[in-house]
Design a protein around this motif. Sequence first.
Motif, short mmCIF file in Angstrom:
data_model
loop_
_atom_site.label_atom_id
_atom_site.label_comp_id
_atom_site.label_asym_id
_atom_site.label_seq_id
_atom_site.Cartn_x
_atom_site.Cartn_y
_atom_site.Cartn_z
N ALA A 50 0.84 -1.20 0.00
CA ALA A 50 0.00 0.00 0.00
C ALA A 50 0.88 1.25 0.00
O ALA A 50 1.92 1.28 0.66
N PRO A 51 0.47 2.30 -0.74
CA PRO A 51 1.30 3.52 -0.80
C PRO A 51 1.61 4.10 0.57
O PRO A 51 2.72 4.58 0.81
N SER A 52 0.66 4.06 1.48
CA SER A 52 0.89 4.62 2.81
C SER A 52 1.94 3.84 3.57
O SER A 52 2.68 4.40 4.39
N ALA A 53 2.05 2.53 3.30
CA ALA A 53 3.06 1.70 3.96
C ALA A 53 4.40 1.79 3.25
O ALA A 53 5.46 1.71 3.88
N ARG A 54 4.38 1.99 1.93
CA ARG A 54 5.61 2.03 1.14
C ARG A 54 6.53 3.17 1.55
O ARG A 54 7.75 3.09 1.38
N GLN A 55 5.97 4.21 2.14
CA GLN A 55 6.77 5.36 2.52
C GLN A 55 7.85 4.99 3.53
O GLN A 55 8.88 5.65 3.62
N PRO A 108 11.60 15.75 1.05
CA PRO A 108 11.35 16.79 2.08
C PRO A 108 10.90 16.20 3.41
O PRO A 108 11.29 16.68 4.48
N TRP A 109 10.08 15.13 3.35
CA TRP A 109 9.62 14.49 4.59
C TRP A 109 10.79 13.91 5.37
O TRP A 109 10.87 14.07 6.59
N VAL A 110 11.72 13.26 4.69
CA VAL A 110 12.87 12.66 5.36
C VAL A 110 13.76 13.75 5.94
O VAL A 110 14.28 13.61 7.06
N ARG A 111 13.93 14.86 5.22
CA ARG A 111 14.76 15.95 5.74
C ARG A 111 14.15 16.56 7.00
O ARG A 111 14.85 16.88 7.96
N GLY A 119 5.80 17.32 12.94
CA GLY A 119 4.92 16.86 11.88
C GLY A 119 5.44 15.61 11.20
O GLY A 119 4.68 14.68 10.90
N ALA A 120 6.75 15.57 10.98
CA ALA A 120 7.36 14.40 10.33
C ALA A 120 7.28 13.18 11.25
O ALA A 120 7.07 12.06 10.78
N LEU A 121 7.46 13.38 12.55
CA LEU A 121 7.37 12.26 13.49
C LEU A 121 5.94 11.71 13.55
O LEU A 121 5.74 10.50 13.63
N ALA A 122 4.96 12.61 13.50
CA ALA A 122 3.57 12.16 13.49
C ALA A 122 3.28 11.37 12.21
O ALA A 122 2.59 10.34 12.24
N GLU A 123 3.83 11.85 11.09
CA GLU A 123 3.64 11.14 9.82
C GLU A 123 4.34 9.78 9.86
O GLU A 123 3.80 8.78 9.35
N LEU A 124 5.52 9.72 10.48
CA LEU A 124 6.22 8.44 10.61
C LEU A 124 5.38 7.45 11.40
O LEU A 124 5.29 6.27 11.04
N SER A 125 4.74 7.90 12.45
CA SER A 125 3.87 7.03 13.24
C SER A 125 2.74 6.47 12.38
O SER A 125 2.43 5.28 12.44
N THR A 126 2.15 7.33 11.56
CA THR A 126 1.07 6.89 10.67
C THR A 126 1.58 5.87 9.65
O THR A 126 0.92 4.86 9.36
#
Length: 336
Positions: A50-55, A108-111, A119-126
């Motif tokens: 899934a794209p959300s998992a592939r990140q 940009p997300w990884v940076r 915000g990036a940490l919250a996205e990592l959790s998701t």
Amino acid sequence: MRLRFDVEDLARTAFALPGPYCELAVSAQLLQQSASPFRRLWLSRRSGLAPSARQLLDIVPPHGSVPEFLCPEATSCLDEALDRVRSTPAARIHAQLAELPWPSPPSPWVRELARGGAGALAELSTVMHAYYDDVMAPLWPSIERAVSAELSHRAWQVASQGIAATLNTLHPRIRWQDGVLEVDTPIDGDVELAGRGLRLMPSIWTRPGVALGWTRPTLCYPLPSTLWDRRGILGDDDHDALADVLGATRTRILRALLTEHTTSGLARSLDISTASASMHAAALRGAGLVSSRRDGRAVRHVVTALGQRLATVTQSEPAPPLTAAARAARRSASGG
């Protein structure tokens, strides 16, 4: 790396079950390796990620070290594991991501993640939650059965051959000699265990690794290849005959109790209520598959010899003939 033992360390060395959360990032690396048995297992069940998992693959390289902050110590629930990841100090995240061999400029997300951005940490959790739902949750029961078989074998080996023989046969890159356990890892150094002992944990990873940042030093060693092939993890038939007899939840509890758990710890590890864990443990105890003992205000449970025999039967390997007592115990545990 050389792990130096004294008598107290040997006395406190024990095997432990891994959890899907501490193995999550490692599995993301294995999905990117064409020869990985974990990848073959995944492809036998699914056709894509899934794209959300592939990140998650953006920060887990296909080879080499996996960022340690993505591998929280074995814990009982996903939310707790993600809390530990989110609470990682920004400097540690930056240092570990800086070590990765980036084939192209990071996104940009990884940076932002490398800067410790909230915000990036919250996205990592998701992202990690999505990856767990898409990959680990459906595959973990198969891996759990292999781990149960491995721990059963090691328990027999320690009892019949001793701890030295057991340590020397964990993996070709792990050697025991004169009170020192040598582990062939990218990091060199000497570690005095100093009475803490060593936790030995079978893993889906394809090479040994040592987690020194956990509350207890832990050696993660690869599951033997025979458990991927001979015991049917990669087999076409994923049918679990034991679950047909005991029920899915009771089977999971029996296998979890290959290592001792309190009632509340068992509930957390399987994401069920304490009342449900207590009820199922009582049923298994009544069938002679589990023994329980009081420890202060807690009650601790572990499989009996009969329970161990049933718990380590895999989906592709038929169970050995059961005695009349064993057949009666299975009927009792299933409520029949």
